[in-house]
Design an enzyme around this catalytic site. Sequence first.
Site, PDB file in Angstrom:
ATOM      1  CB  THR A 218      -0.904  -0.005   1.258  1.00  0.00           C
ATOM      2  OG1 THR A 218      -1.429   1.300   1.464  1.00  0.00           O
ATOM      3  CG2 THR A 218      -0.146  -0.399   2.516  1.00  0.00           C
ATOM      4  CG  ASP A 219      -1.193   4.963  -0.880  1.00  0.00           C
ATOM      5  OD1 ASP A 219      -1.687   4.308   0.058  1.00  0.00           O
ATOM      6  OD2 ASP A 219      -1.840   5.835  -1.514  1.00  0.00           O
ATOM      7  CD  GLU A 220      -3.249   3.553   4.332  1.00  0.00           C
ATOM      8  OE1 GLU A 220      -3.109   3.531   5.563  1.00  0.00           O
ATOM      9  OE2 GLU A 220      -4.343   3.412   3.768  1.00  0.00           O
TER      10      GLU A 220
ATOM     11  CE1 TYR B  29      -3.367  -2.424   5.849  1.00  0.00           C
ATOM     12  CE2 TYR B  29      -3.246  -0.084   5.352  1.00  0.00           C
ATOM     13  CZ  TYR B  29      -3.356  -1.390   4.932  1.00  0.00           C
ATOM     14  OH  TYR B  29      -3.455  -1.677   3.589  1.00  0.00           O
TER      15      TYR B  29
ATOM     16  CE  LYS C 287      -0.380  -4.610   3.106  1.00  0.00           C
ATOM     17  NZ  LYS C 287      -0.858  -5.927   2.596  1.00  0.00           N
TER      18      LYS C 287
HETATM   19  P1  NAD Z   1     -10.171  -6.683   2.611  1.00  0.00           P
HETATM   20  O1  NAD Z   1     -10.082  -6.395   4.071  1.00  0.00           O
HETATM   21  O2  NAD Z   1     -11.420  -6.361   1.869  1.00  0.00           O
HETATM   22  O3  NAD Z   1      -9.908  -8.253   2.362  1.00  0.00           O
HETATM   23  C1  NAD Z   1      -8.918  -8.968   3.040  1.00  0.00           C
HETATM   24  C2  NAD Z   1      -9.196 -10.454   2.826  1.00  0.00           C
HETATM   25  O4  NAD Z   1      -8.152 -11.195   3.465  1.00  0.00           O
HETATM   26  C3  NAD Z   1     -10.516 -10.925   3.445  1.00  0.00           C
HETATM   27  O5  NAD Z   1     -11.182 -11.786   2.548  1.00  0.00           O
HETATM   28  C4  NAD Z   1     -10.072 -11.664   4.689  1.00  0.00           C
HETATM   29  O6  NAD Z   1     -10.976 -12.704   5.078  1.00  0.00           O
HETATM   30  C5  NAD Z   1      -8.740 -12.228   4.242  1.00  0.00           C
HETATM   31  N1  NAD Z   1      -7.822 -12.508   5.376  1.00  0.00           N
HETATM   32  C6  NAD Z   1      -7.549 -11.722   6.445  1.00  0.00           C
HETATM   33  N2  NAD Z   1      -6.659 -12.326   7.251  1.00  0.00           N
HETATM   34  C7  NAD Z   1      -6.340 -13.512   6.658  1.00  0.00           C
HETATM   35  C8  NAD Z   1      -5.465 -14.571   6.998  1.00  0.00           C
HETATM   36  N3  NAD Z   1      -4.721 -14.534   8.118  1.00  0.00           N
HETATM   37  N4  NAD Z   1      -5.384 -15.623   6.168  1.00  0.00           N
HETATM   38  C9  NAD Z   1      -6.137 -15.680   5.021  1.00  0.00           C
HETATM   39  N5  NAD Z   1      -6.989 -14.710   4.665  1.00  0.00           N
HETATM   40  C10 NAD Z   1      -7.078 -13.633   5.465  1.00  0.00           C
HETATM   41  O7  NAD Z   1      -8.906  -5.984   1.976  1.00  0.00           O
HETATM   42  P2  NAD Z   1      -8.730  -5.296   0.536  1.00  0.00           P
HETATM   43  O8  NAD Z   1      -9.189  -3.902   0.625  1.00  0.00           O
HETATM   44  O9  NAD Z   1      -9.254  -6.198  -0.498  1.00  0.00           O
HETATM   45  O10 NAD Z   1      -7.141  -5.281   0.459  1.00  0.00           O
HETATM   46  C11 NAD Z   1      -6.433  -6.359  -0.129  1.00  0.00           C
HETATM   47  C12 NAD Z   1      -4.952  -6.079  -0.035  1.00  0.00           C
HETATM   48  O11 NAD Z   1      -4.658  -4.850  -0.702  1.00  0.00           O
HETATM   49  C13 NAD Z   1      -4.453  -5.915   1.394  1.00  0.00           C
HETATM   50  O12 NAD Z   1      -3.195  -6.543   1.486  1.00  0.00           O
HETATM   51  C14 NAD Z   1      -4.316  -4.412   1.576  1.00  0.00           C
HETATM   52  O13 NAD Z   1      -3.310  -4.101   2.495  1.00  0.00           O
HETATM   53  C15 NAD Z   1      -3.954  -3.977   0.160  1.00  0.00           C
HETATM   54  N6  NAD Z   1      -4.355  -2.615  -0.218  1.00  0.00           N
HETATM   55  C16 NAD Z   1      -5.652  -2.210  -0.037  1.00  0.00           C
HETATM   56  C17 NAD Z   1      -6.023  -0.929  -0.451  1.00  0.00           C
HETATM   57  C18 NAD Z   1      -7.432  -0.431  -0.269  1.00  0.00           C
HETATM   58  O14 NAD Z   1      -7.694   0.773  -0.464  1.00  0.00           O
HETATM   59  N7  NAD Z   1      -8.398  -1.283   0.038  1.00  0.00           N
HETATM   60  C19 NAD Z   1      -5.065  -0.072  -1.034  1.00  0.00           C
HETATM   61  C20 NAD Z   1      -3.756  -0.548  -1.206  1.00  0.00           C
HETATM   62  C21 NAD Z   1      -3.410  -1.822  -0.804  1.00  0.00           C
HETATM   63  P1  TYD Z   2     -10.363   4.795   4.662  1.00  0.00           P
HETATM   64  O1  TYD Z   2     -11.397   4.450   3.644  1.00  0.00           O
HETATM   65  O2  TYD Z   2     -10.424   4.180   6.015  1.00  0.00           O
HETATM   66  O3  TYD Z   2      -8.946   4.553   3.988  1.00  0.00           O
HETATM   67  P2  TYD Z   2      -7.438   4.943   4.530  1.00  0.00           P
HETATM   68  O4  TYD Z   2      -7.507   5.281   5.954  1.00  0.00           O
HETATM   69  O5  TYD Z   2      -6.743   3.663   4.291  1.00  0.00           O
HETATM   70  O6  TYD Z   2      -6.991   6.079   3.678  1.00  0.00           O
HETATM   71  O7  TYD Z   2     -10.391   6.369   4.876  1.00  0.00           O
HETATM   72  C1  TYD Z   2     -10.210   7.260   3.780  1.00  0.00           C
HETATM   73  C2  TYD Z   2     -10.192   8.664   4.327  1.00  0.00           C
HETATM   74  O8  TYD Z   2     -11.479   8.958   4.882  1.00  0.00           O
HETATM   75  C3  TYD Z   2      -9.203   8.856   5.468  1.00  0.00           C
HETATM   76  O9  TYD Z   2      -8.657  10.181   5.394  1.00  0.00           O
HETATM   77  C4  TYD Z   2     -10.055   8.728   6.721  1.00  0.00           C
HETATM   78  C5  TYD Z   2     -11.389   9.300   6.271  1.00  0.00           C
HETATM   79  N1  TYD Z   2     -12.587   8.739   6.941  1.00  0.00           N
HETATM   80  C6  TYD Z   2     -13.523   9.597   7.530  1.00  0.00           C
HETATM   81  O10 TYD Z   2     -13.412  10.836   7.499  1.00  0.00           O
HETATM   82  N2  TYD Z   2     -14.605   9.019   8.166  1.00  0.00           N
HETATM   83  C7  TYD Z   2     -14.781   7.683   8.239  1.00  0.00           C
HETATM   84  O11 TYD Z   2     -15.780   7.225   8.871  1.00  0.00           O
HETATM   85  C8  TYD Z   2     -13.827   6.821   7.611  1.00  0.00           C
HETATM   86  C9  TYD Z   2     -13.987   5.322   7.654  1.00  0.00           C
HETATM   87  C10 TYD Z   2     -12.736   7.395   6.960  1.00  0.00           C
END
Ligand code: NAD
Ligand code: TYD
Length: 364
Positions: A146-148, A170, A174
């Site tokens: 992630t960019d985070e 988090y 990561k």
């Molecule tokens: P999500 O939370 O929707 O899904 C995570 C999945 O992993 C779920 O199906 C969960 O059941 C499974 N899981 C959790 N712990 C597990 C374990 N110990 N063993 C097997 N399965 C497990 O997450 P997402 O938003 O789909 O993100 C997927 C990946 O992309 C993550 O690694 C996250 O860090 C990365 N990512 C997400 C975003 C975003 O904005 N959502 C951005 C950049 C990177």
């Molecule tokens: P989020 O979707 O949790 O993604 P991330 O924290 O990974 O960027 O949040 C996106 C942005 O929205 C972040 O600046 C936090 C803000 N946010 C709120 O203002 N209210 C909320 O209830 C949530 C979940 C997020």
Amino acid sequence: MTAPASPRFRRLLVTGGAGFIGSCFVRDTLARRDGTTIVVLDKMTYAGNRANLAPVVADPEQAAHLTFVVGDIADAKAVAPLVAGVDAVVNFAAESHVDRSILDPEAFLRTDVMGVHVLLEACRLEQERARKGDRAAAPRFLQVSTDEVYGSVETGASREGDRLEPRSPYSAAKAGGELLVNSYFVTYGMDALVTRGSNTYGPYHHPEKLIPLFITNAIDDQPLPLYGDGLQRRDWLYVADHAGAIGHVLQNGRSGEVYNVPAENERTNRAVVTDLLALLDKPWSLVRQVEDRAGHDRRYAMDGSKLAALGWTNGMKFEDGLAATVDWYLAHEDWWRAIKSGDWNAYYERQYAARLASSKEAGR
Ligand code: NAD
Ligand code: TYD
């Protein structure tokens, strides 16, 4: 952008394939019908949802290319036989929500660090088997990061070589996971690489995250809890573009490399909320300014020239992606209402009850 007609890696282990981005990767990959087979390994935490793979299950030909295993990536016994049968592992599995990492950091260390370690060890064993001639080639390992991990970037855009300065449990977990991946490339010569995606949105997004939480709350005329001044900036990437970029890097990326996956759609949270209220025809008065997230990162932004040089371009404009997302939530109430029940209520209460009780008008 599509994957090559005959992909280099065709037998895939997709961990976390029942989550938001992982399930999109599975759906889009199998819909290409290019001979790829996928084993999903998913622990089915609160974020895992079998319904996310319903379109695959409903299509007999695609369903025949999918095997679903419930299990934990941190469980070496569960992982080893699955890694033995594939050409590549794509690790989406993670605890992924910053707010939950503030409430309960330990689960993040277990999955996002130890889970990665267990997967890497299984790949190392397979690499040994390949060296002995017991399998054709070592598996490739792609870590979805992630960019985070760059931390809050006040100006400019992070490049892959920049220092990692994660600031939440988090993002720290990561960063730990992806540093382990690099260590296995350097130390054991493993075929391993990393993608760093930006904030992703689209269909099947769990309603705990900003965009789906605000869409579903607005549909029900419930308050929208905006953290702090709402001027934090995120770069919003459509989920099919994120999943597509990961597939492209899997097939074409160089081992040992990290690839940023930005969207170039930077918006303040206020701007995003304004757009989605307009799409839903709901009033700004639903927005409540609530106590800020602890350690809230102000801005994320990444430079995408390395991924562009690898031949990847995103396809979705933010305005179109947000409209498609709002339409999807309007058409799939059953999907998100099932999630916003049961355990959801305890989480919502813990995260928002006190915040909403002391909230104020957000002002425009
Ligand atoms: P999500 O939370 O929707 O899904 C995570 C999945 O992993 C779920 O199906 C969960 O059941 C499974 N899981 C959790 N712990 C597990 C374990 N110990 N063993 C097997 N399965 C497990 O997450 P997402 O938003 O789909 O993100 C997927 C990946 O992309 C993550 O690694 C996250 O860090 C990365 N990512 C997400 C975003 C975003 O904005 N959502 C951005 C950049 C990177
Ligand atoms: P989020 O979707 O949790 O993604 P991330 O924290 O990974 O960027 O949040 C996106 C942005 O929205 C972040 O600046 C936090 C803000 N946010 C709120 O203002 N209210 C909320 O209830 C949530 C979940 C997020």
